[in-house]
Design an enzyme around this catalytic site. Structure first.
Site, mmCIF file in Angstrom:
data_model
loop_
_atom_site.group_PDB
_atom_site.id
_atom_site.type_symbol
_atom_site.label_atom_id
_atom_site.label_comp_id
_atom_site.label_asym_id
_atom_site.label_seq_id
_atom_site.Cartn_x
_atom_site.Cartn_y
_atom_site.Cartn_z
ATOM 1 N N SER A 155 38.007 37.524 26.362
ATOM 2 C CA SER A 155 39.056 38.530 26.147
ATOM 3 C C SER A 155 40.097 37.888 25.247
ATOM 4 O O SER A 155 40.123 36.661 25.098
ATOM 5 C CB SER A 155 39.692 38.888 27.499
ATOM 6 O OG SER A 155 40.904 39.593 27.326
ATOM 7 N N TYR A 168 43.463 36.769 35.501
ATOM 8 C CA TYR A 168 42.427 37.244 34.581
ATOM 9 C C TYR A 168 42.378 36.319 33.358
ATOM 10 O O TYR A 168 41.308 35.870 32.938
ATOM 11 C CB TYR A 168 42.760 38.684 34.169
ATOM 12 C CG TYR A 168 41.837 39.325 33.171
ATOM 13 C CD1 TYR A 168 40.588 39.809 33.563
ATOM 14 C CD2 TYR A 168 42.216 39.487 31.834
ATOM 15 C CE1 TYR A 168 39.747 40.432 32.648
ATOM 16 C CE2 TYR A 168 41.381 40.102 30.918
ATOM 17 C CZ TYR A 168 40.149 40.577 31.324
ATOM 18 O OH TYR A 168 39.322 41.187 30.424
HETATM 19 N N1 LIG Z 1 38.434 47.087 28.494
HETATM 20 C C1 LIG Z 1 39.172 46.157 27.949
HETATM 21 O O1 LIG Z 1 40.292 46.429 27.467
HETATM 22 C C2 LIG Z 1 38.660 44.726 27.862
HETATM 23 C C3 LIG Z 1 39.380 43.815 27.072
HETATM 24 C C4 LIG Z 1 38.934 42.510 26.966
HETATM 25 C C5 LIG Z 1 37.794 42.109 27.628
HETATM 26 N N2 LIG Z 1 37.114 43.002 28.390
HETATM 27 C C6 LIG Z 1 35.928 42.510 29.100
HETATM 28 O O2 LIG Z 1 34.796 43.294 28.817
HETATM 29 C C7 LIG Z 1 33.908 43.206 29.924
HETATM 30 C C8 LIG Z 1 33.479 44.609 30.321
HETATM 31 O O3 LIG Z 1 34.648 45.322 30.690
HETATM 32 P P1 LIG Z 1 34.756 46.914 30.569
HETATM 33 O O4 LIG Z 1 36.045 47.201 29.934
HETATM 34 O O5 LIG Z 1 33.512 47.464 30.026
HETATM 35 O O6 LIG Z 1 34.909 47.242 32.128
HETATM 36 P P2 LIG Z 1 34.294 48.411 33.014
HETATM 37 O O7 LIG Z 1 35.023 48.309 34.294
HETATM 38 O O8 LIG Z 1 34.286 49.682 32.255
HETATM 39 O O9 LIG Z 1 32.781 47.963 33.228
HETATM 40 C C9 LIG Z 1 32.486 46.779 33.931
HETATM 41 C C10 LIG Z 1 31.116 46.876 34.570
HETATM 42 O O10 LIG Z 1 30.914 45.644 35.282
HETATM 43 C C11 LIG Z 1 30.380 45.934 36.556
HETATM 44 N N3 LIG Z 1 30.694 44.868 37.513
HETATM 45 C C12 LIG Z 1 31.874 44.602 38.116
HETATM 46 N N4 LIG Z 1 31.755 43.569 38.948
HETATM 47 C C13 LIG Z 1 30.459 43.152 38.874
HETATM 48 C C14 LIG Z 1 29.723 42.124 39.492
HETATM 49 N N5 LIG Z 1 30.271 41.304 40.408
HETATM 50 N N6 LIG Z 1 28.416 41.971 39.173
HETATM 51 C C15 LIG Z 1 27.835 42.809 38.267
HETATM 52 N N7 LIG Z 1 28.482 43.821 37.655
HETATM 53 C C16 LIG Z 1 29.791 43.983 37.961
HETATM 54 C C17 LIG Z 1 31.000 47.272 36.937
HETATM 55 O O11 LIG Z 1 30.221 47.928 37.938
HETATM 56 C C18 LIG Z 1 31.009 48.001 35.609
HETATM 57 O O12 LIG Z 1 29.822 48.746 35.420
HETATM 58 C C19 LIG Z 1 34.648 42.453 31.030
HETATM 59 O O13 LIG Z 1 34.245 41.105 31.071
HETATM 60 C C20 LIG Z 1 36.084 42.561 30.604
HETATM 61 O O14 LIG Z 1 36.884 41.521 31.116
HETATM 62 C C21 LIG Z 1 37.515 44.298 28.522
#
Ligand SMILES: NC(=O)c1ccc[n+]([C@@H]2O[C@H](COP(=O)([O-])OP(=O)(O)OC[C@H]3O[C@@H](n4cnc5c(N)ncnc54)[C@H](O)[C@@H]3O)[C@@H](O)[C@H]2O)c1
Length: 265
Positions: A155, A168
């Site tokens: 991130s 985080y």
């Molecule tokens: N959305 C943002 O703004 C953002 C920014 C930077 C980084 N990220 C990173 O991108 C990645 C995906 O995030 P997103 O925004 O798609 O989130 P999201 O919540 O939309 O999707 C995350 C998915 O991960 C699954 N998950 C959660 N805990 C889990 C576990 N213990 N084992 C397996 N699956 C699990 C959830 O069920 C969900 O389907 C993450 O690592 C997040 O930190 C997101």
């Protein structure tokens, strides 16, 4: 090439990928983009099979694009689950790409109010889960003597400290350094390890945090030079690059996709 009215390319022709957290958000977009680029199969490794944002499952969407797909219920902090996901890739001919994408966020307006339970929860999923996924993917590649591409989703919070989400940031910074260390350790064996650092992305993770962030006076959109969040597909394109031979000389790289966020003051 066209399939079902959609343009299909061949950057990932014949590849087999495990993507954690691929039921929703960024991971779901990666699964779709991998299928569009000709991947043979995608293993959706998630604690849930339905997308947090609703709609068709990732497995359904990937199969519509002509690739094979399977859902394996996986908690990334549990080694046996992760092994089962890698074993599912073996059924399709063997793992080529492993994406450590699953993650959770905790909003902590006051770091002093953060509990030990909060710490254990987020470190278990984000940091231990990425460690376990990395180990199991690399174990598979080294045992079979084949190359592989490991992609860790960090991130911008893994580059800069982020107000409201210190734990985080701690986990995401750990993922960045884990990426560098593993890239160094396995480069000679043809295993590439790279990180994607998304900025603010329009997923349920963001939506569930916008209100508490706004309440605490953090206006994330104002900090983005492009003045908009990323769409998950724009993050997935970075994963396509790192999964494909387009990045054959990239290892230990941090690919930042943040609309200019971290490079501006
Ligand atoms: N959305 C943002 O703004 C953002 C920014 C930077 C980084 N990220 C990173 O991108 C990645 C995906 O995030 P997103 O925004 O798609 O989130 P999201 O919540 O939309 O999707 C995350 C998915 O991960 C699954 N998950 C959660 N805990 C889990 C576990 N213990 N084992 C397996 N699956 C699990 C959830 O069920 C969900 O389907 C993450 O690592 C997040 O930190 C997101």
């Amino acid at each position: 090439m066209s399939f079902g009215g959609k343009t299909v390319s061949d950057l990932l022709q014949g590849k087999v990928a495990v993507i954690t957290g691929a039921a929703s958000g960024n991971g779901r977009a990666m699964a779709i983009r991998f299928a569009e680029e000709g991947a043979k199969a995608v293993v959706v490794a998630d604690v849930r099979d339905t997308p947090r944002e609703g709609g068709a499952t990732t497995v359904e969407l990937v199969e519509e694009l002509g690739a094979r797909a399977v859902f394996v219920r996986t908690d990334i902090s549990k080694r046996a689950d992760v092994r089962a996901a890698v074993a599912a890739a073996a059924e399709f001919g063997g793992l080529d790409v492993f994406v450590n994408n699953a993650g959770i966020v905790l909003f902590e307006a006051d770091p002093l109010a953060t509990t030990d339970e909060d710490f254990d929860k987020i470190v278990n999923v984000n940091l231990k889960g990425t460690w376990v996924g990395s180990q199991e993917a690399i174990r598979d590649w080294t045992e079979r003597g084949v190359p592989g591409s490991l992609i860790n989703v960090s991130s911008i919070g893994g580059i800069q400290g982020s107000r409201g989400t210190p734990l985080y940031s701690t986990t995401k910074g750990g993922i960045r350094l884990l990426t560098y260390a593993l890239a160094d350790a396995y480069a000679e064996r043809g295993i590439r390890v790279n990180a994607v650092h998304p900025g603010i992305v329009d997923t349920e993770m963001l939506r569930s945090n916008l209100a508490p962030l706004a309440d605490s006076g953090v206006d994330q959109m104002a900090s983005i030079p492009m003045r908009r969040p990323a769409q998950p597909r724009e993050i997935a394109d970075a994963a396509v690059f790192l999964a494909s031979d387009l990045s054959s000389y990239a290892s230990g790289s941090s690919v930042v996709v943040d609309g200019g966020f971290t490079s501006s003051m």
